[in-house]
Design an enzyme around this catalytic site. Structure first.
Site, PDB file in Angstrom:
ATOM      1  N   MET A  30      48.856  37.449  38.409  1.00 48.47           N
ATOM      2  CA  MET A  30      49.783  37.584  39.535  1.00 48.47           C
ATOM      3  C   MET A  30      50.001  36.218  40.201  1.00 48.47           C
ATOM      4  O   MET A  30      50.447  36.139  41.352  1.00 48.47           O
ATOM      5  CB  MET A  30      49.256  38.599  40.547  1.00 48.47           C
ATOM      6  CG  MET A  30      49.135  40.003  39.946  1.00 48.47           C
ATOM      7  SD  MET A  30      49.252  41.316  41.159  1.00 48.47           S
ATOM      8  CE  MET A  30      47.838  40.970  42.174  1.00 48.47           C
ATOM      9  N   LEU A  33      47.347  30.593  41.000  1.00 47.23           N
ATOM     10  CA  LEU A  33      46.328  30.356  39.967  1.00 47.23           C
ATOM     11  C   LEU A  33      45.167  29.498  40.473  1.00 47.23           C
ATOM     12  O   LEU A  33      45.346  28.576  41.259  1.00 47.23           O
ATOM     13  CB  LEU A  33      46.981  29.671  38.758  1.00 47.23           C
ATOM     14  CG  LEU A  33      48.104  30.480  38.095  1.00 47.23           C
ATOM     15  CD1 LEU A  33      48.705  29.691  36.934  1.00 47.23           C
ATOM     16  CD2 LEU A  33      47.619  31.847  37.616  1.00 47.23           C
ATOM     17  N   HIS A  37      41.498  31.826  36.586  1.00 48.62           N
ATOM     18  CA  HIS A  37      42.599  32.024  35.639  1.00 48.62           C
ATOM     19  C   HIS A  37      42.536  30.981  34.518  1.00 48.62           C
ATOM     20  O   HIS A  37      42.764  31.285  33.353  1.00 48.62           O
ATOM     21  CB  HIS A  37      43.938  31.878  36.355  1.00 48.62           C
ATOM     22  CG  HIS A  37      44.220  32.916  37.402  1.00 48.62           C
ATOM     23  ND1 HIS A  37      44.320  32.613  38.733  1.00 48.62           N
ATOM     24  CD2 HIS A  37      44.413  34.252  37.308  1.00 48.62           C
ATOM     25  CE1 HIS A  37      44.595  33.712  39.426  1.00 48.62           C
ATOM     26  NE2 HIS A  37      44.643  34.730  38.589  1.00 48.62           N
ATOM     27  N   GLN A  61      51.310  48.202  42.067  1.00 49.04           N
ATOM     28  CA  GLN A  61      49.846  48.333  42.157  1.00 49.04           C
ATOM     29  C   GLN A  61      49.332  48.073  43.568  1.00 49.04           C
ATOM     30  O   GLN A  61      48.132  48.069  43.795  1.00 49.04           O
ATOM     31  CB  GLN A  61      49.154  47.427  41.131  1.00 49.04           C
ATOM     32  CG  GLN A  61      49.265  45.952  41.393  1.00 49.04           C
ATOM     33  CD  GLN A  61      48.699  45.136  40.237  1.00 49.04           C
ATOM     34  OE1 GLN A  61      49.268  45.103  39.150  1.00 49.04           O
ATOM     35  NE2 GLN A  61      47.571  44.487  40.453  1.00 49.04           N
ATOM     36  N   GLY A 147      39.855  39.268  32.922  1.00 43.58           N
ATOM     37  CA  GLY A 147      38.596  38.857  33.523  1.00 43.58           C
ATOM     38  C   GLY A 147      37.697  40.035  33.891  1.00 43.58           C
ATOM     39  O   GLY A 147      38.178  41.095  34.315  1.00 43.58           O
ATOM     40  N   ASP A 150      37.656  41.835  37.548  1.00 48.48           N
ATOM     41  CA  ASP A 150      38.246  43.148  37.825  1.00 48.48           C
ATOM     42  C   ASP A 150      37.710  44.094  36.747  1.00 48.48           C
ATOM     43  O   ASP A 150      38.418  44.458  35.808  1.00 48.48           O
ATOM     44  CB  ASP A 150      39.768  43.049  37.789  1.00 48.48           C
ATOM     45  CG  ASP A 150      40.286  42.056  38.810  1.00 48.48           C
ATOM     46  OD1 ASP A 150      40.427  42.432  39.975  1.00 48.48           O
ATOM     47  OD2 ASP A 150      40.514  40.873  38.445  1.00 48.48           O
ATOM     48  N   GLN A 153      39.335  47.484  36.116  1.00 49.83           N
ATOM     49  CA  GLN A 153      40.653  47.229  35.523  1.00 49.83           C
ATOM     50  C   GLN A 153      40.528  46.926  34.032  1.00 49.83           C
ATOM     51  O   GLN A 153      41.301  47.434  33.214  1.00 49.83           O
ATOM     52  CB  GLN A 153      41.308  46.053  36.245  1.00 49.83           C
ATOM     53  CG  GLN A 153      42.542  45.505  35.565  1.00 49.83           C
ATOM     54  CD  GLN A 153      43.184  44.394  36.361  1.00 49.83           C
ATOM     55  OE1 GLN A 153      43.798  44.656  37.382  1.00 49.83           O
ATOM     56  NE2 GLN A 153      43.052  43.164  35.915  1.00 49.83           N
ATOM     57  N   MET A 184      35.836  33.501  42.176  1.00 49.86           N
ATOM     58  CA  MET A 184      37.162  32.963  42.495  1.00 49.86           C
ATOM     59  C   MET A 184      38.192  34.074  42.523  1.00 49.86           C
ATOM     60  O   MET A 184      38.133  35.013  41.720  1.00 49.86           O
ATOM     61  CB  MET A 184      37.535  31.928  41.455  1.00 49.86           C
ATOM     62  CG  MET A 184      36.668  30.714  41.625  1.00 49.86           C
ATOM     63  SD  MET A 184      37.177  29.402  40.565  1.00 49.86           S
ATOM     64  CE  MET A 184      36.007  28.175  41.069  1.00 49.86           C
ATOM     65  N   SER A 186      42.504  34.838  44.037  1.00 48.17           N
ATOM     66  CA  SER A 186      43.686  34.363  44.779  1.00 48.17           C
ATOM     67  C   SER A 186      43.560  34.751  46.247  1.00 48.17           C
ATOM     68  O   SER A 186      44.055  34.054  47.123  1.00 48.17           O
ATOM     69  CB  SER A 186      44.955  34.977  44.195  1.00 48.17           C
ATOM     70  OG  SER A 186      45.033  34.684  42.817  1.00 48.17           O
TER      71      SER A 186
HETATM   72  P1  AMP Z   1      45.101  38.304  39.067  1.00 52.39           P
HETATM   73  O1  AMP Z   1      46.048  37.154  39.098  1.00 52.39           O
HETATM   74  O2  AMP Z   1      44.171  38.356  40.240  1.00 52.39           O
HETATM   75  O3  AMP Z   1      45.782  39.610  38.771  1.00 52.39           O
HETATM   76  O4  AMP Z   1      44.142  38.037  37.832  1.00 52.39           O
HETATM   77  C1  AMP Z   1      44.653  37.796  36.541  1.00 52.39           C
HETATM   78  C2  AMP Z   1      43.507  37.838  35.565  1.00 52.39           C
HETATM   79  O5  AMP Z   1      42.552  36.842  35.916  1.00 52.39           O
HETATM   80  C3  AMP Z   1      42.749  39.180  35.579  1.00 52.39           C
HETATM   81  O6  AMP Z   1      42.392  39.509  34.247  1.00 52.39           O
HETATM   82  C4  AMP Z   1      41.539  38.865  36.415  1.00 52.39           C
HETATM   83  O7  AMP Z   1      40.436  39.690  36.124  1.00 52.39           O
HETATM   84  C5  AMP Z   1      41.275  37.426  36.015  1.00 52.39           C
HETATM   85  N1  AMP Z   1      40.478  36.748  37.032  1.00 52.39           N
HETATM   86  C6  AMP Z   1      40.738  36.637  38.350  1.00 52.39           C
HETATM   87  N2  AMP Z   1      39.748  35.981  38.976  1.00 52.39           N
HETATM   88  C7  AMP Z   1      38.829  35.660  38.028  1.00 52.39           C
HETATM   89  C8  AMP Z   1      37.562  34.988  38.039  1.00 52.39           C
HETATM   90  N3  AMP Z   1      37.041  34.517  39.154  1.00 52.39           N
HETATM   91  N4  AMP Z   1      36.915  34.854  36.871  1.00 52.39           N
HETATM   92  C9  AMP Z   1      37.431  35.354  35.719  1.00 52.39           C
HETATM   93  N5  AMP Z   1      38.609  36.001  35.642  1.00 52.39           N
HETATM   94  C10 AMP Z   1      39.298  36.153  36.783  1.00 52.39           C
END
Ligand code: AMP
Length: 283
Positions: A30, A33, A37, A61, A147, A150, A153, A184, A186
Site C-alpha cells: 500500500m 515504503l 517492504h 480493506q 510479510g 501481517d 493476512q 516496521m 507505514s
Molecule cells: P503494506 O504496505 O503494509 O500493505 O505491506 C505490504 C507487504 O509488506 C505485506 O506483505 C506486509 O506484510 C509486508 N510488510 C510490512 N511491514 C513489514 C515488516 N516490518 N517486515 C516484513 N514485511 C513487512
C-alpha cells in the site's frame, strides 16, 4: 523502471517476461515504503529474475472509522526507492481500475478470518482477499512475497491461493524491525517521539512472553494476562488482542505442544499496532 497503470499493462509486461523464460515476482503493497517492504524485494530477487511491486491503498480493506483518508501516501518517494532497489516495474492502479463501475464480487475466506484482526476489523479480510486475488490474477506472477508482519493476512492469502487454484507460489518474509525491536510499518509514521518509545515495548513483551511460554507450556493463559497488564502499565491505551494460536491453522493454543504464533494488536494514542512472534515448543 517500467510504470504500469492498468490491468492490460501489467498483464502484458508479465507475459512478455514469461515469454522470454523469466520468472516474475509480485510484491503487493500500500506504499509509504520502508525497509520492511525493501526486505521483501530482496527476497523476491532471490526467487525470480524480474520483480514488480504494486502500490494501491485498497479502500475495501478499511472500515468506515479507520484511517483510509489519512493513510500515508508518498508515490514519488516510493518510486525513487523502488528504482534505487532495482525493481523492474511498479504497478500503480487507481480505485477505478481496480473497482470499475458494476464491480460486485467479493472473495470471502471463513474460519481463519474469524478471530484476531478479523474480529476487530469486520470486512477487512474480505477486502484483502479480494484485492490480492485480483492482483495475482491481473499479473499472473510466478511468485508473490508477503510479510509475516501481517501473519493472519499471510495465512488468508495462502488459503485463497490453495482454494481457488491460483497458480502462484506464496513466499513468506520475516518481520523487519527497527533497532528498538519495533516492527516496521507505514503506520509508524503516526507515532510521536514518546509513543515510539512505548511502541518498542510491544515486541519486548512478546519476546519475554514467548520465552516464558516455552519454559512453562502449561501456563499460557497466565503469561498472556501478565503480559497484557504489563503493557497497559507501560503506556499502551488498550489491548485489542494477545493470543497464542497454532502457526498453521490459527486454532487457539492453551498448552504449547506444536509450533505456535503469539499475535498481538494494541492501541497507542490514535495508532493501532500489530506484531507477532513464533513460539516453538522446547525439544
Ligand atoms: P503494506 O504496505 O503494509 O500493505 O505491506 C505490504 C507487504 O509488506 C505485506 O506483505 C506486509 O506484510 C509486508 N510488510 C510490512 N511491514 C513489514 C515488516 N516490518 N517486515 C516484513 N514485511 C513487512
Amino acid at each position: 523502471m517500467e510504470i504500469l497503470r492498468d490491468v492490460g499493462a501489467i498483464y502484458d509486461w508479465v507475459q512478455h517476461a514469461k515469454a522470454l523464460g523469466t520468472r516474475v515476482a509480485l510484491i503487493p503493497t500500500m506504499g509509504a515504503l520502508h525497509s520492511g517492504h525493501l526486505s521483501l524485494i530482496a527476497l523476491a530477487k532471490q526467487r525470480a529474475e524480474k520483480v514488480v511491486v504494486s502500490i494501491f491503498v485498497n479502500p475495501t480493506q478499511f472500515g468506515p472509522s479507520e484511517d483510509f483518508d489519512r493513510y500515508p501516501r508518498s508515490e514519488e518517494e516510493d518510486r525513487a526507492k523502488l528504482k534505487e532497489c532495482g525493481v523492474d516495474a511498479v504497478y500503480l492502479p487507481t480505485v477505478d481500475i481496480m473497482y470499475p463501475q458494476g464491480f460486485t464480487t467479493t472473495v470471502k475466506v471463513s474460519k481463519i478470518t474469524e478471530g484476531l484482526c478479523g474480529k476487530s476489523r469486520p470486512g477487512h479480510f474480505d477486502g484483502v482477499a479480494t484485492v490480492v486475488s485480483k492482483l495475482l490474477l491481473q499479473s499472473s506472477a510466478d511468485v508473490a512475497v508477503f510479510g509475516e508482519k501481517d501473519y493472519q493476512q499471510l495465512l488468508v492469502i495462502k488459503r485463497v491461493v490453495d482454494d481457488l487454484n491460483i497458480p502462484v507460489e506464496i513466499v513468506p518474509a520475516p518481520i523487519e524491525r527497527e533497532e528498538s525491536g519495533l516492527a516496521m510499518s507505514s503506520r509508524n509514521r503516526y507515532l510521536n517521539d514518546h509513543e515510539r518509545i512505548v511502541a518498542a515495548k510491544l515486541f519486548a513483551g512478546l519476546r519475554t512472553a514467548s520465552i516464558l511460554i516455552q519454559q512453562k507450556p502449561q501456563s499460557v493463559n497466565d503469561i498472556l494476562l501478565e503480559t497484557g497488564e504489563h503493557w497497559l502499565g507501560s503506556g499502551f491505551d488498550a489491548i485489542d488482542y494477545l493470543e497464542l494460536r497454532d502457526a498453521e491453522t490459527l486454532d487457539h493454543v492453551h498448552i504449547l505442544e506444536r509450533p505456535a504464533r503469539l499475535l498481538a494488536a494494541v492501541q497507542l494514542g490514535k495508532t493501532r499496532l500489530i506484531d507477532n512472534i513464533a513460539v516453538e515448543p522446547k525439544v
